[in-house]
Design a protein around this motif. Structure first.
Motif, PDB file in Angstrom:
ATOM      1  N   GLU A 159       0.577  -1.264   0.187  1.00  0.00           N
ATOM      2  CA  GLU A 159       0.189   0.018   0.054  1.00  0.00           C
ATOM      3  C   GLU A 159       0.691   1.194   0.236  1.00  0.00           C
ATOM      4  N   VAL A 168     -11.148   2.912   2.126  1.00  0.00           N
ATOM      5  CA  VAL A 168      -9.979   3.228   2.151  1.00  0.00           C
ATOM      6  C   VAL A 168     -10.153   4.580   3.404  1.00  0.00           C
ATOM      7  N   LEU A 178      -4.476   0.569   5.854  1.00  0.00           N
ATOM      8  CA  LEU A 178      -5.014   0.303   4.696  1.00  0.00           C
ATOM      9  C   LEU A 178      -5.209  -1.187   4.147  1.00  0.00           C
ATOM     10  N   SER A 179      -4.515  -2.109   4.951  1.00  0.00           N
ATOM     11  CA  SER A 179      -4.487  -3.495   4.727  1.00  0.00           C
ATOM     12  C   SER A 179      -5.999  -3.979   5.232  1.00  0.00           C
ATOM     13  N   ARG A 223      -7.936  -4.864   1.871  1.00  0.00           N
ATOM     14  CA  ARG A 223      -7.410  -5.939   0.949  1.00  0.00           C
ATOM     15  C   ARG A 223      -8.572  -6.810   0.805  1.00  0.00           C
ATOM     16  N   TYR A 277      -5.455  -5.736  -3.975  1.00  0.00           N
ATOM     17  CA  TYR A 277      -5.270  -4.480  -3.045  1.00  0.00           C
ATOM     18  C   TYR A 277      -6.334  -3.231  -3.537  1.00  0.00           C
ATOM     19  N   VAL A 320      -5.158  -0.404  -2.202  1.00  0.00           N
ATOM     20  CA  VAL A 320      -4.213   0.693  -2.463  1.00  0.00           C
ATOM     21  C   VAL A 320      -3.128   0.057  -2.952  1.00  0.00           C
ATOM     22  N   ILE A 321      -2.216   0.662  -3.888  1.00  0.00           N
ATOM     23  CA  ILE A 321      -1.066   0.034  -4.294  1.00  0.00           C
ATOM     24  C   ILE A 321       0.109   1.175  -4.512  1.00  0.00           C
TER      25      ILE A 321
END
Length: 725
Positions: free
Chosen positions: A449, A635, A642-643, A646, A688, A690-691
């Motif tokens: 993230e 998010v 942020l995990s 997932r 994910y 967020v990456i």
């Protein structure tokens, strides 16, 4: 959901003697000037608001509790028509300004207070992704056009997955306010056209009003039935599909006044009316075509319950509705309705325990207490304030109050957006921003993230749903004919054409393909349509626009020699459709059902025509079981972890995925190419949200514009390699 014109227990359910005499004709029993309070109507209000609350807190248990709204509409039609009729009989006219000023003093203080408090609560507690939509709906609610905004949103593809805002319930108040504006104007016009001097008696006024209201009610009912069948999402919100419910109450007031059928038969009919309302609340659901014919059950039930019943003994239905607790809840029902929905939406954001039964019961008790207090110490004092008695002051106060709510909400959202703006170091030019954090995990140490910085922030990402980068390039689902949009290189400099075919999941990749086409001197022909799965289904007289357009597109692309390459993309989730209407010889091997044959038929037809056919892998569908929020919402709520947003890769594969399965079916076929996308968003086990600081989706299934831009070069490289291979 809605409430009726809220009034005090001593006056709200009172129908003047003039109206009653007109309805009763020679059998009128009251003396001139008298009026009779009907406490059972307050009890009916209590039932209606409790049904709505039950539906909103436990939608899967009281699945039709929304019919409480329709009961409120009938009550409003009854009381307001009785009031206007009395004035018309007494004075030969209806004083519009005075009428509207009284509605303003009675309704706006509480509603504007709730809007303002809700706005502050939303920017304080709710994720930033809902602020903008809440702001626009608060504006619409303050101006009493919320129902029309929701009707428009219900058919706008980009807003179909929007979560309900904390003020969505104001759509019913908008319908009522429009009724309060239009109804007296209609009756004024009737009096003017017929001539008040010719209407010298109450029976004549009654006869004219019954004729006009009856005709309008029948027209509205017909419109409701037809529109509900054709456009159910819009029909639920628009005003003209609901007017007949007010008309039912109005006709009851004109024909019976406060007269009621009593005795054994009347009481039985009253209990029957109650049973009709409760049956609708219990057996109806969100799948019920509503309003339309289905709305007759609760509305006619309300009419029966108001017109029939008894107060004698334990079996008297009106006795139970006239009990002090029922009347008290009815008195507070307007405030209860206003306060309850923001609590339903916001409370779970404060504590997960708000989803449990004990806490829900405590919340309901708190809503009732808050409603009683706000009615007693806010709504009632303002309604009775002498300073607002003059009509012009009420109108000015209304305009000022609306302005305060609208400007205050805009200011609160703007201020919070400034305080939550990204201040981190990671940005789009960082070597570990976005896709690079996944593609080069060795160099970009740490969580996939990123360092916790989000660029752009969630509120900007979710706004992408309403701001298409290529305006006009995606056809509406019901648009007639083939819709073409040209991008890429200029026609004079182009060497061949690439066509893009599919639904919104094809449209979302357009920035990447536009860039590729320009770099390689290709024209880009966009043939995408919202909500329209790329397939070749049988077309007949009953086929929709999607099927007909797809039929034309398949042949058009097949026959156009300038089109060298076709890119196909689609969502995993689609509606139902049948097999192709023509023979298509798909490769032997895996068993293919009718849906699969329909989706793979264009591939085979274009391969036979010598085209290069590129099938894009179907992107993961995130958080499939969470219908109440989108990935950017998650998010925004979990920026510190942020995990939490997932998803397991296997859980994101939710549809039949025929485009993905085309790899095995067309393996080795000349001209067939498969372009994977899962690995752009997932590793071997996890997908994910967020990456590398870039939010991957703008909802739960459409890749965000920022992330598409980040992987555009990679997609172009993959396309180039697969075409060369």
């Amino acid at each position: 959901m809605s409430t009726s014109d809220q009034t005090t227990a001593s006056s709200s359910a009172t129908v003047p003697t003039a109206a009653r005499q007109a309805a009763q004709g020679a059998t009128a029993a009251a003396s001139p000037g008298a009026s009779r309070f009907q406490p059972e109507i307050q009890g009916l209000r209590a039932l209606a608001v409790l049904l709505v609350i039950g539906y909103h807190f436990w939608p899967h248990r009281l699945s039709g509790g929304y019919v409480g709204v329709d009961v409120f509409f009938v009550i409003s039609g009854y009381l307001i028509t009785a009031h206007l009729f009395k004035e018309a009989v007494s004075t030969g006219r209806v004083r519009l300004g005075r009428f509207w000023a009284r509605r303003i003093r009675r309704l706006l203080p509480a509603s504007l207070l709730v809007l303002l408090v809700t706005a502050l609560a939303v920017v304080t507690v709710m994720p930033s992704t809902v602020w903008e939509n809440t702001q626009r709906q608060i504006t619409a609610s303050a101006l009493y056009v919320q129902n029309w905004l929701l009707a428009a949103d219900s058919v706008e593809y980009s807003r179909m997955d929007d979560s309900a805002t904390a003020v969505q319930h104001f759509w019913t108040l908008s319908v009522e306010e429009q009724f309060y504006v239009l109804w007296p104007v209609l009756l004024v016009l009737v009096l003017a056209l017929v001539g008040a001097d010719r209407l010298q008696s109450a029976p004549r006024v009654r006869l004219v009003f019954v004729g006009v209201i009856g005709a309008l009610g029948l027209a509205s009912l017909a419109a409701s039935i037809l529109f509900t069948a054709a456009e159910p999402a819009q029909a639920y919100f628009v005003t003209h599909t609901r007017i007949w419910e007010f008309a039912l109450g109005g006709l009851l007031a004109l024909l019976m006044g406060t007269n009621q059928l009593t005795g054994r038969l009347g009481n039985l009919l009253g209990w029957t009316g109650l049973a009709m309302i409760l049956a609708a609340a219990w057996f109806y659901s969100d799948a019920t075509a509503f309003p339309g014919v289905a709305a007759l059950l609760p509305t006619l039930g309300a009419v029966l319950l108001m017109a029939c019943g008894g107060k004698v003994g334990l079996t008297g239905v009106h006795r139970w509705f006239s009990l002090r607790p029922a009347v008290a809840v009815g008195d507070w029902s307007y405030a209860i309705y206003l306060w309850h929905w923001p609590v339903v939406v916001i409370a779970p954001m404060v504590a997960e325990a708000a989803e449990t039964w004990p806490v829900k019961l405590l919340l309901i008790l708190g809503i009732v207490a808050l409603s009683a207090l706000s009615t007693r110490f806010f709504e009632t004092p303002i309604r009775r304030a002498e300073v607002l008695r003059p009509t012009w002051r009420s109108l000015v106060a209304a305009a000022a109050g609306m302005a305060v709510v609208i400007v205050g909400t805009m200011g609160a959202v703007a201020a919070m957006e400034r305080t939550t703006a990204s201040t981190g170091d990671l940005a789009a030019d960082d070597p570990c921003y976005g896709y690079e954090a996944l593609a080069d995990a060795d160099r970009c140490a740490g969580p996939v993230e990123g360092d916790g910085t989000l660029d752009p922030p969630p509120s900007e990402v979710v706004a992408q749903n309403d701001e298409p980068e290529y305006t006009g390039c995606q056809a509406d689902g019901e648009a007639e004919g083939v819709h073409e949009c040209w991008r890429g290189a200029e026609e004079s400099a182009a060497d061949g054409t690439i066509a893009v075919f599919g639904d919104s999941h094809a449209s979302m990749w357009l920035p990447a393909w536009d860039s590729y086409a320009q770099q390689h001197d290709k024209r880009l022909l966009v043939l995408t349509r919202s909500g329209c799965t790329p397939r070749l289904s049988a077309v007949d007289d009953g086929s929709d626009e999607c099927e007909q357009a797809n039929e034309e597109i398949v042949d058009q692309v097949r026959d156009d020699e300038s089109i060298e390459t076709v890119i196909i993309a689609a969502s995993q989730v689609h509606g139902s459709f049948g097999a192709p209407g023509r023979d298509v010889d798909l490769p032997a091997g895996e068993e293919i059902d009718d849906v699969g044959r329909a989706m793979l038929a264009p591939v085979e037809i274009w391969l036979e025509a010598g085209k290069e056919v590129v099938v894009m892998g179907q992107v993961p569908r995130m958080h499939e079981e969470d219908e109440d929020s989108s990935l950017p919402d998650c998010v925004a709520r979990n920026e510190d972890d942020l995990s939490a947003c997932r998803d397991a890769r296997e859980d994101t594969r939710v549809g039949d995925r025929w485009l993905d399965r085309s790899q095995e079916i067309f393996s080795g076929e000349d001209g067939y190419h498969f372009l994977p996308t899962e690995d752009l968003l997932c590793d071997d086990e996890t997908c994910y949200a967020v990456i590398g600081g870039s939010i991957t989706y703008r909802d739960d299934s459409h890749v965000s514009r920022n992330y598409v831009a980040d992987v555009s070069d990679e997609l172009g490289r993959r396309l180039q390699e697969t075409l060369r291979g």
